[in-house]
Design an enzyme around this catalytic site. Sequence first.
Site, mmCIF file in Angstrom:
data_model
loop_
_atom_site.group_PDB
_atom_site.id
_atom_site.type_symbol
_atom_site.label_atom_id
_atom_site.label_comp_id
_atom_site.label_asym_id
_atom_site.label_seq_id
_atom_site.Cartn_x
_atom_site.Cartn_y
_atom_site.Cartn_z
ATOM 1 N N SER A 112 0.845 -1.191 0.000
ATOM 2 C CA SER A 112 0.000 0.000 0.000
ATOM 3 C C SER A 112 0.883 1.245 0.000
ATOM 4 O O SER A 112 2.102 1.155 0.060
ATOM 5 C CB SER A 112 -0.915 0.000 1.229
ATOM 6 O OG SER A 112 -0.143 0.294 2.368
ATOM 7 N N LYS A 113 0.228 2.372 -0.051
ATOM 8 C CA LYS A 113 0.910 3.663 -0.114
ATOM 9 C C LYS A 113 2.008 3.819 0.931
ATOM 10 O O LYS A 113 3.020 4.460 0.694
ATOM 11 C CB LYS A 113 -0.114 4.785 0.101
ATOM 12 C CG LYS A 113 -0.723 5.271 -1.202
ATOM 13 C CD LYS A 113 -1.619 6.467 -0.933
ATOM 14 C CE LYS A 113 -2.973 6.173 -1.503
ATOM 15 N NZ LYS A 113 -4.107 6.849 -1.041
ATOM 16 N N ARG A 114 1.769 3.229 2.109
ATOM 17 C CA ARG A 114 2.766 3.343 3.189
ATOM 18 C C ARG A 114 4.133 2.834 2.742
ATOM 19 O O ARG A 114 5.159 3.201 3.284
ATOM 20 C CB ARG A 114 2.360 2.476 4.394
ATOM 21 C CG ARG A 114 1.148 2.882 5.116
ATOM 22 C CD ARG A 114 0.919 1.933 6.288
ATOM 23 N NE ARG A 114 0.525 0.593 5.850
ATOM 24 C CZ ARG A 114 1.193 -0.504 6.136
ATOM 25 N NH1 ARG A 114 2.300 -0.458 6.831
ATOM 26 N NH2 ARG A 114 0.744 -1.680 5.717
ATOM 27 N N GLY A 124 5.441 3.144 -0.224
ATOM 28 C CA GLY A 124 6.040 3.909 -1.323
ATOM 29 C C GLY A 124 5.117 3.885 -2.525
ATOM 30 O O GLY A 124 3.897 3.780 -2.374
#
Length: 480
Positions: free
Chosen positions: A255-257, A259
Amino acid sequence: MLGAVTVRVRFAPSPTGELHIGSVRTILYNYLFAKQNGGALVLRIEDTDQARLDPRALPSIYDGLHWLGIGWDEGPREGGPYGPYVQSERLPLYREHAQRLVDQGDAYFCFCSKERLDQLRAQQQARKELTRYDRFCRRIEPALAAERAARDPHVVRLKVPDAGVVAIDDLVHGKVEWQLATIEDQVLLKSDGFPTYHLAVVVDDHLMEVTHIIRGEEWLASVPKHILVYRAFGWDVPPMAHVPLVLGPDGKKLSKRHGATRVTEFREQGHLPEALVNYLALVGWAPGTEDEVFSLDDLIARWRIEQVQKAGGKWDVERLRWFGGVWMRRLSEDELARRLDGVLPPEWDRSVVRAAIPVIRERMEVLTQARDLIAFLFTDVAPEAPLLVAKKRTAEETRAALARATSALGALPAFGHAQVEDALKAVAMDLGWKQGDLNMPVRVAVTGTKVGPPLYESIELLGRERALARLERAETVLAG
Ligand code: GLU
């Protein structure tokens, strides 16, 4: 070809955001399966959750997959014999099918209010019971229910058997079983007339004659519900493959966390689509040999659904970059020049860029690196004295060494990289310096930095006039 069956597979994104790299991996597997079986790939947009629609989603699916070279045969823009391919345009079909199950006695209208359902859930939680619908409306006499349904808001629920077991033989996970006792009377049609995912996916996969369902593992838990819907309609359940998730380095779903996750981000970062496809295929699949560099065509020949692994595949950007380096060297120089066109400032002379490609490609993993590597050819450099001074030498010693290099280069009859190399070697020898100790200040003088493409080639690219001017300027800086 799988016997006489014409393979039809689909990818069915919910348009809730831009194309995610994890979805691409699942789409890629569908694509490979379709291609190697001479089958068709269908794009179906699952937009039944109208509250979560994102207008950027559809364009990003089209742009991202075209960029990656993944094509399909039927879809919202291409049309096809099984359309429409957007679920919100198929509402009458779902209603008819839900009604059919009600008429058969396999489903029923439910009029329970949200308040009642909330209360029920709270009571069940307080008693530490499984939270589930208590089948209150299942007892309403069908004629009465039909009459009420004509005026009151309602949903349609499936009658789930009290007991029993359902199972599939998943192409990735093998046999998987579920106890029906844990499944509630699921909603098929919502009060706004939209189907739930469970109804829509089964109706569409059946009507679109999908022969194999290949999708992310997160949907495995929904399968028992789907099997019950298939059964109620009297339809066959197609073979399924639930492919492992793409995980972040910490083992959680990527997920976005972690990168970049959107295809656009990788594109903007300068990754080559070939590298992304090659790397993604290997997240969750291993060919069983040492081979690892695969084009899309190689993958069509080599990839096997039976070789897809159960365990989630970890996302590793370093490995993606390594594949980038491999593909930088595999593409032709002309092709690389074409790819760089959109990445480099438009005012940079393309014939100079083209000449620089053989010199820089070995040092590149992503296209955007070219900017830093060849900027010295297009913009002036002005290194300061501390950066210029050679290892273990004084500013004056370095200045004198550069002066020797300047005159040696100035005297060359021809200015190719081989002559430049010979000249600088002779100067280092004369001075009794290590080659690297001389080359570093020369590099800083002509390119402005300590790291960059091979030095002799860089000097040749820059040309004699500019190289000498930069060396002379460095001498002045060191003298001052
Ligand atoms: N619509 C689901 C998604 O967005 C796909 C479900 C399926 O493939 O059955 O991932």
